[in-house]
Design an enzyme around this catalytic site. Structure first.
Site, PDB file in Angstrom:
ATOM      1  N   SER A  45      -5.440  41.829  26.785  1.00  0.00           N
ATOM      2  CA  SER A  45      -4.350  42.516  26.107  1.00  0.00           C
ATOM      3  C   SER A  45      -3.214  42.677  27.108  1.00  0.00           C
ATOM      4  O   SER A  45      -3.413  43.250  28.183  1.00  0.00           O
ATOM      5  CB  SER A  45      -4.854  43.884  25.619  1.00  0.00           C
ATOM      6  OG  SER A  45      -3.787  44.688  25.194  1.00  0.00           O
TER       7      SER A  45
ATOM      8  N   LYS B 103      -3.614  38.610  23.665  1.00  0.00           N
ATOM      9  CA  LYS B 103      -3.006  39.608  22.766  1.00  0.00           C
ATOM     10  C   LYS B 103      -1.755  40.152  23.436  1.00  0.00           C
ATOM     11  O   LYS B 103      -1.785  40.547  24.593  1.00  0.00           O
ATOM     12  CB  LYS B 103      -4.020  40.721  22.496  1.00  0.00           C
ATOM     13  CG  LYS B 103      -3.431  41.997  21.913  1.00  0.00           C
ATOM     14  CD  LYS B 103      -4.536  42.925  21.448  1.00  0.00           C
ATOM     15  CE  LYS B 103      -4.214  44.374  21.746  1.00  0.00           C
ATOM     16  NZ  LYS B 103      -5.294  45.281  21.335  1.00  0.00           N
TER      17      LYS B 103
ATOM     18  N   LYS C 107       1.453  42.843  23.260  1.00  0.00           N
ATOM     19  CA  LYS C 107       1.983  44.078  22.666  1.00  0.00           C
ATOM     20  C   LYS C 107       3.414  43.805  22.202  1.00  0.00           C
ATOM     21  O   LYS C 107       4.209  43.218  22.947  1.00  0.00           O
ATOM     22  CB  LYS C 107       1.999  45.191  23.714  1.00  0.00           C
ATOM     23  CG  LYS C 107       0.610  45.628  24.138  1.00  0.00           C
ATOM     24  CD  LYS C 107      -0.036  46.478  23.074  1.00  0.00           C
ATOM     25  CE  LYS C 107      -1.386  46.988  23.535  1.00  0.00           C
ATOM     26  NZ  LYS C 107      -2.049  47.816  22.514  1.00  0.00           N
TER      27      LYS C 107
ATOM     28  N   ASP D  40      -0.099  43.050  18.837  1.00  0.00           N
ATOM     29  CA  ASP D  40      -0.474  44.443  18.551  1.00  0.00           C
ATOM     30  C   ASP D  40       0.788  45.295  18.559  1.00  0.00           C
ATOM     31  O   ASP D  40       1.471  45.399  19.574  1.00  0.00           O
ATOM     32  CB  ASP D  40      -1.470  44.945  19.604  1.00  0.00           C
ATOM     33  CG  ASP D  40      -2.024  46.328  19.274  1.00  0.00           C
ATOM     34  OD1 ASP D  40      -1.612  46.924  18.253  1.00  0.00           O
ATOM     35  OD2 ASP D  40      -2.875  46.826  20.048  1.00  0.00           O
TER      36      ASP D  40
ATOM     37  N   GLU E  53      -2.045  43.333  14.681  1.00  0.00           N
ATOM     38  CA  GLU E  53      -2.809  44.576  14.746  1.00  0.00           C
ATOM     39  C   GLU E  53      -1.901  45.778  14.513  1.00  0.00           C
ATOM     40  O   GLU E  53      -0.843  45.892  15.135  1.00  0.00           O
ATOM     41  CB  GLU E  53      -3.460  44.637  16.143  1.00  0.00           C
ATOM     42  CG  GLU E  53      -4.490  45.720  16.337  1.00  0.00           C
ATOM     43  CD  GLU E  53      -5.031  45.711  17.776  1.00  0.00           C
ATOM     44  OE1 GLU E  53      -4.916  44.687  18.482  1.00  0.00           O
ATOM     45  OE2 GLU E  53      -5.567  46.749  18.186  1.00  0.00           O
TER      46      GLU E  53
ATOM     47  N   ASP F  29      -6.365  49.210  13.625  1.00  0.00           N
ATOM     48  CA  ASP F  29      -6.897  49.852  14.842  1.00  0.00           C
ATOM     49  C   ASP F  29      -6.775  51.364  14.623  1.00  0.00           C
ATOM     50  O   ASP F  29      -7.700  52.013  14.104  1.00  0.00           O
ATOM     51  CB  ASP F  29      -6.101  49.348  16.070  1.00  0.00           C
ATOM     52  CG  ASP F  29      -6.436  50.066  17.375  1.00  0.00           C
ATOM     53  OD1 ASP F  29      -7.194  51.042  17.357  1.00  0.00           O
ATOM     54  OD2 ASP F  29      -5.928  49.663  18.446  1.00  0.00           O
TER      55      ASP F  29
ATOM     56  N   LYS G 269     -13.162  50.554  18.020  1.00  0.00           N
ATOM     57  CA  LYS G 269     -13.258  51.203  19.330  1.00  0.00           C
ATOM     58  C   LYS G 269     -14.269  52.309  19.113  1.00  0.00           C
ATOM     59  O   LYS G 269     -14.056  53.187  18.259  1.00  0.00           O
ATOM     60  CB  LYS G 269     -11.913  51.792  19.754  1.00  0.00           C
ATOM     61  CG  LYS G 269     -10.885  50.731  20.119  1.00  0.00           C
ATOM     62  CD  LYS G 269      -9.558  51.325  20.491  1.00  0.00           C
ATOM     63  CE  LYS G 269      -8.561  50.215  20.804  1.00  0.00           C
ATOM     64  NZ  LYS G 269      -7.177  50.728  20.872  1.00  0.00           N
TER      65      LYS G 269
ATOM     66  N   GLY H 155     -10.293  47.874  23.250  1.00  0.00           N
ATOM     67  CA  GLY H 155     -10.472  48.435  24.586  1.00  0.00           C
ATOM     68  C   GLY H 155      -9.540  49.609  24.812  1.00  0.00           C
ATOM     69  O   GLY H 155      -8.515  49.738  24.149  1.00  0.00           O
TER      70      GLY H 155
HETATM   71  O1  OSB Z   1      -3.916  49.410  20.886  1.00  0.00           O
HETATM   72  O2  OSB Z   1      -5.555  48.276  21.563  1.00  0.00           O
HETATM   73  C1  OSB Z   1      -4.698  49.153  21.777  1.00  0.00           C
HETATM   74  C2  OSB Z   1      -4.977  50.428  25.373  1.00  0.00           C
HETATM   75  C3  OSB Z   1      -4.790  51.779  25.181  1.00  0.00           C
HETATM   76  C4  OSB Z   1      -4.537  52.244  23.916  1.00  0.00           C
HETATM   77  C5  OSB Z   1      -4.474  51.349  22.834  1.00  0.00           C
HETATM   78  C6  OSB Z   1      -4.696  49.998  23.019  1.00  0.00           C
HETATM   79  C7  OSB Z   1      -4.911  49.525  24.328  1.00  0.00           C
HETATM   80  C8  OSB Z   1      -5.047  48.119  24.665  1.00  0.00           C
HETATM   81  C9  OSB Z   1      -5.684  47.759  26.002  1.00  0.00           C
HETATM   82  O3  OSB Z   1      -4.621  47.220  23.978  1.00  0.00           O
HETATM   83  C10 OSB Z   1      -6.999  47.127  25.801  1.00  0.00           C
HETATM   84  C11 OSB Z   1      -7.807  47.051  27.077  1.00  0.00           C
HETATM   85  O4  OSB Z   1      -7.677  46.055  27.784  1.00  0.00           O
HETATM   86  O5  OSB Z   1      -8.600  47.972  27.371  1.00  0.00           O
HETATM   87 MG    MG Z   2      -4.445  48.245  19.169  1.00  0.00          MG
END
Ligand code: OSB
Ligand code: MG
Length: 368
Positions: free
Chosen positions: A135, A161, A163, A188, A213, A238, A262, A290
């Site tokens: 990510s 992925k 952001k 995402d 996402e 999510d 999660k 994650g």
């Molecule tokens: O939206 O998936 C998410 C991290 C913190 C809060 C939300 C998200 C995330 C990540 C990081 O996308 C995922 C990771 O590598 O742990």
């Molecule tokens: Mg997410």
């Protein structure tokens, strides 16, 4: 098994690089680790709360208080026949899913260690290795992003992925798509859009994304259903999924075609298993999200992702991606197939290094 002692450890892990999303920039991963003790064994669970109430409404301080004053005392001294008894014992506490998950997951680990079974085996895992992806936070420019993506592809990650943020989504994603026409790519949005922005998201249909996402509000299901009906690209929820009922509502109204699980956000392993069962029947694939977990949370995530309906690569990147040094042994990427190996030892299959825990720990409490 009688729970003899419960301890809380507030840990602050410094990230190697700041991580930017549409809702915050973070340089540190604070979390609450829960340890439960019985029959000479210790089980560990990670409560994945963020820096502040930005991703979810929970914070390190709220989870600490709820665990110390309510959840911990409800379980301390009780004789449990199965880890899911924790869900029953704490049922009067509403919400606070991450706090609940930290405690319940520690009890799963404890049972696994006492019974000599791995968590993956206990929950019905079917995979020895699970596919993973990376990510990537918001970067300073499309050029900088393409460079970052190149680095991760070089390391062996097979799914990327990105952001995104409202208004910059097409420019950002099309730069990566142009540079890598065949890479497995997804976005995402962390709730940065509303239904009024549907056209911005429809434009992404041309980029062959695996999924988008959580584009809409963190607590929405219905508007996602309206948006999904207009998009070719699958939506994945999510933030909106906190309980098995949320997952059921999302499936019933066709709000998404994929769900990110999660274990913290859904309140623990028992709820994650219910969501697994229901989505498998409905033909909705899952993947494991994650939250910058330490080795404790990562090991739990790897066990979860070994279940059959976790069909897409999880956000479970290698330890060296976020931390110089973890509090458990490091997790490494299997470069040849972009997977991570599911631990096979008892419980979560990794041990907490007490010295390193002490280095990163900023507070400690024993539940009374
Ligand atoms: O939206 O998936 C998410 C991290 C913190 C809060 C939300 C998200 C995330 C990540 C990081 O996308 C995922 C990771 O590598 O742990
Ligand atoms: Mg997410």
């Amino acid at each position: 098994m009688k729970i003899e002692r419960i301890e809380l450890h507030h840990v602050a892990m410094r990230l190697l690089n700041p991580f930017q999303t549409s809702f915050s920039t973070q340089q540190e991963h604070p979390c609450v680790l829960v340890s439960v003790h019985a029959e000479g064994a210790t089980g560990w669970g990670e409560c994945v709360v963020g820096l502040g109430p930005f991703y979810s409404s929970e914070t390190t301080a709220s989870a600490w208080a709820i665990l110390k004053d309510y959840l911990g005392p409800m379980v301390l001294g009780r004789d449990l026949s199965h880890p899911s008894d924790v869900v029953f014992l704490t049922r009067r506490v509403r919400g606070n899913q991450m706090a609940k998950a930290g405690l319940e997951n520690a009890v799963w680990d404890l049972f696994g260690r006492v019974e000599g079974r791995s968590l993956s085996e206990m929950i019905g895992g079917v995979r020895e290795r699970v596919p993973v992806g990376v990510s990537i936070g918001i970067q300073s420019s499309p050029e900088a992003l393409v460079k970052t993506v190149a680095g991760f592809l070089e390391e062996g990650y097979g799914r990327i992925k990105i952001k995104i943020k409202k208004g910059l989504e097409f420019e950002t994603l099309s730069a990566v798509r142009r540079a890598y026409p065949d890479v497995s790519l997804m976005a995402d949005a962390n709730s940065d859009y509303t239904l009024a922005d549907a056209d911005l998201l429809k434009a992404l249909d041309s980029l062959n994304l695996l999924m988008i996402e959580q584009p809409l509000s963190h607590d929405d299901i219905l508007d996602h259903a309206k948006l999904q009906a207009e998009l070719k690209t699958p939506l994945c929820l999510d933030e909106s999924i906190h309980t098995p009922d949320d997952a059921r509502h999302a499936i019933e109204c066709k709000a998404c075609r994929i769900i990110n699980v999660k274990v913290g956000r859904v309140g623990g392993i028992t709820n994650a298993l219910r969501i697994h069962e229901m989505t498998e029947m409905a033909g909705i694939p899952l993947w494991c999200g994650g939250m910058f977990e330490t080795g404790v949370g990562r090991a739990t995530n790897l066990a979860l992702a070994s279940l059959p309906n976790f069909k897409l690569p999880g956000d479970i990147s290698a330890t060296d991606r976020y931390y110089r040094e973890d509090i458990t042994r490091p997790f490494v990427l299997n470069r040849e197939d972009s997977t991570m190996t599911v631990p096979t030892g008892p419980g979560i299959g990794v041990d907490v290094d007490e010295n390193r825990l002490a280095t990163h720990r900023v507070a400690h409490a024993i539940v009374k």
